[in-house]
Design a protein around this motif. Structure first.
Motif, short mmCIF file in Angstrom:
data_model
loop_
_atom_site.label_atom_id
_atom_site.label_comp_id
_atom_site.label_asym_id
_atom_site.label_seq_id
_atom_site.Cartn_x
_atom_site.Cartn_y
_atom_site.Cartn_z
N ALA A 53 0.84 -1.20 0.00
CA ALA A 53 0.00 0.00 0.00
C ALA A 53 0.88 1.25 0.00
CB ALA A 53 -0.94 -0.01 1.19
N ARG A 54 1.93 1.26 0.81
CA ARG A 54 2.81 2.44 0.86
C ARG A 54 3.52 2.65 -0.47
NH1 ARG A 54 7.60 1.57 3.70
NH2 ARG A 54 8.69 1.96 1.79
N LYS A 55 4.02 1.58 -1.07
CA LYS A 55 4.70 1.70 -2.36
C LYS A 55 3.72 2.17 -3.45
CE LYS A 55 8.35 -1.65 -1.35
NZ LYS A 55 9.46 -0.69 -1.39
N ARG A 56 2.50 1.69 -3.38
CA ARG A 56 1.47 2.11 -4.33
C ARG A 56 1.18 3.59 -4.15
NH1 ARG A 56 -1.96 -1.07 -2.56
NH2 ARG A 56 -1.27 -2.91 -3.69
N GLU A 57 1.06 4.05 -2.92
CA GLU A 57 0.79 5.47 -2.64
C GLU A 57 1.95 6.35 -3.11
OE1 GLU A 57 0.02 5.52 1.54
OE2 GLU A 57 -1.86 4.41 1.32
N ASP A 58 3.18 5.88 -2.94
CA ASP A 58 4.35 6.64 -3.40
C ASP A 58 4.32 6.81 -4.92
OD1 ASP A 58 5.22 6.76 -0.78
OD2 ASP A 58 6.83 5.28 -1.04
N ALA A 73 10.45 23.51 -20.37
CA ALA A 73 10.57 22.87 -19.06
C ALA A 73 9.49 23.38 -18.12
CB ALA A 73 11.95 23.15 -18.46
N ALA A 74 9.13 22.52 -17.18
CA ALA A 74 8.18 22.89 -16.14
C ALA A 74 8.86 22.64 -14.81
CB ALA A 74 6.91 22.04 -16.26
N VAL A 75 8.56 23.49 -13.84
CA VAL A 75 9.16 23.33 -12.51
C VAL A 75 8.19 22.57 -11.62
CG1 VAL A 75 10.05 24.51 -10.47
CG2 VAL A 75 10.55 25.41 -12.75
N LEU A 76 8.66 21.43 -11.16
CA LEU A 76 7.89 20.62 -10.22
C LEU A 76 8.35 20.98 -8.81
CD1 LEU A 76 6.02 18.16 -9.55
CD2 LEU A 76 8.09 16.76 -9.69
N GLU A 77 7.40 21.38 -7.97
CA GLU A 77 7.72 21.73 -6.59
C GLU A 77 7.10 20.69 -5.67
OE1 GLU A 77 6.66 25.76 -5.76
OE2 GLU A 77 8.23 26.54 -7.07
N LEU A 78 7.93 20.15 -4.79
CA LEU A 78 7.49 19.13 -3.85
C LEU A 78 7.59 19.67 -2.44
CD1 LEU A 78 9.41 16.05 -5.33
CD2 LEU A 78 7.07 16.79 -5.85
N ALA A 79 6.47 19.67 -1.73
CA ALA A 79 6.45 20.14 -0.35
C ALA A 79 5.68 19.14 0.49
CB ALA A 79 5.80 21.52 -0.28
N GLY A 80 5.70 19.34 1.80
CA GLY A 80 4.97 18.44 2.70
C GLY A 80 5.56 17.04 2.65
N GLU A 81 4.70 16.06 2.44
CA GLU A 81 5.15 14.66 2.40
C GLU A 81 5.62 14.23 1.01
OE1 GLU A 81 0.99 12.28 1.52
OE2 GLU A 81 1.86 12.16 3.52
N LEU A 82 5.40 15.07 -0.01
CA LEU A 82 5.74 14.67 -1.38
C LEU A 82 7.22 14.35 -1.61
CD1 LEU A 82 3.45 16.79 -3.75
CD2 LEU A 82 3.49 14.32 -3.42
N LEU A 127 9.32 12.88 0.34
CA LEU A 127 9.55 11.52 0.83
C LEU A 127 8.83 10.48 -0.03
CD1 LEU A 127 9.43 12.05 4.70
CD2 LEU A 127 11.43 11.75 3.22
N ARG A 128 7.65 10.84 -0.52
CA ARG A 128 6.92 9.93 -1.44
C ARG A 128 7.74 9.73 -2.72
NH1 ARG A 128 3.05 7.30 0.83
NH2 ARG A 128 1.62 8.45 2.11
N TRP A 129 8.26 10.83 -3.25
CA TRP A 129 9.08 10.73 -4.45
C TRP A 129 10.35 9.91 -4.18
CZ3 TRP A 129 9.71 12.68 -9.55
CH2 TRP A 129 8.54 13.19 -10.11
N LEU A 130 10.95 10.12 -3.04
CA LEU A 130 12.16 9.38 -2.69
C LEU A 130 11.88 7.88 -2.65
CD1 LEU A 130 15.09 10.01 -2.10
CD2 LEU A 130 14.50 10.20 0.31
#
Length: 200
Positions: free
Chosen positions: A108-113, A131-140, A142-145
């Motif tokens: 479930a965690r891997k699916r959510e990531d 190009a587009a700038v992707l901004e990751l904040a909050g829990e994103l 760690l999800r991306w990682l």
């Protein structure tokens, strides 16, 4: 900013991605979702909430090498049991018991990531400079990682890359080798993962 994660003002991470990079990342994340498989069905409204907490998962390791890399045995290979002074059958039983109560949550965690990666890329549209700038904040971040790590593990399994083998030959493949695109994706994802770790 170009092709690597950088610290985002106010916290988190940001990266500039072109249309091809967005497409590749999204495609890889979707393939990862397909590999992991669907989640458990939603419980009925009148279902016991504690029953879901104690739902049992599989007790056998996956037969697919990529899934086996994503969901390894908790206690290592039974072959190493003799060195640890543990009976191989006992070690196998312990690993099966651990898997039975943890794999569903891990899936479930891997699916959510992976879903977080797809959803954040879906809202991205490259600007005039391509190009587009992707901004990751909050829990994103760690999800991306987590998703980048899972993607690298999956590709490594498909390419038979292990820590112990002589896989360096893969990195010197000729351009016409059919494995070359996967090797390039593996290296690129490694660079993204490394820079994202540095920003965090």
């Amino acid at each position: 900013m170009g092709g690597t994660f950088e610290t985002r003002q106010g916290g988190g991470a940001a990266i500039a991605l072109d249309e091809i990079e967005i497409s590749i990342l999204r495609s890889l994340a979707v393939q990862l979702l397909e590999l992991i498989g669907p989640g458990a069905p939603e419980p009925a409204e009148d279902a016991d909430p504690l029953a879901a907490l104690f739902a049992e998962g599989p007790s056998e390791p996956p037969s697919d090498p990529a899934l086996a890399r994503l969901f390894p045995d908790a206690y290592g290979a039974p072959g190493g049991a003799a060195e640890a002074g543990v009976d191989a059958a006992e070690l196998t039983a312990r690993a099966a018991e651990f898997r039975r109560f943890t794999e569903n949550d891990l899936r479930a965690r891997k699916r959510e990531d992976a879903l977080a990666v797809v959803r954040s890329l879906d809202g991205l549209t490259p600007a005039g400079d391509g190009a587009a700038v992707l901004e990751l904040a909050g829990e994103l971040p760690l999800r991306w990682l987590g998703a980048l790590n899972d993607l690298r593990l999956t590709i490594a399994a498909r390419l038979d890359i292990t820590e112990d083998d002589e896989s360096a030959v893969l990195f010197r493949l000729p351009d016409d080798d059919p494995r070359k695109p996967m090797v390039m994706a593996y290296l690129w994802l490694g660079g993204l993962q490394e820079t994202l770790i540095e920003t965090l």
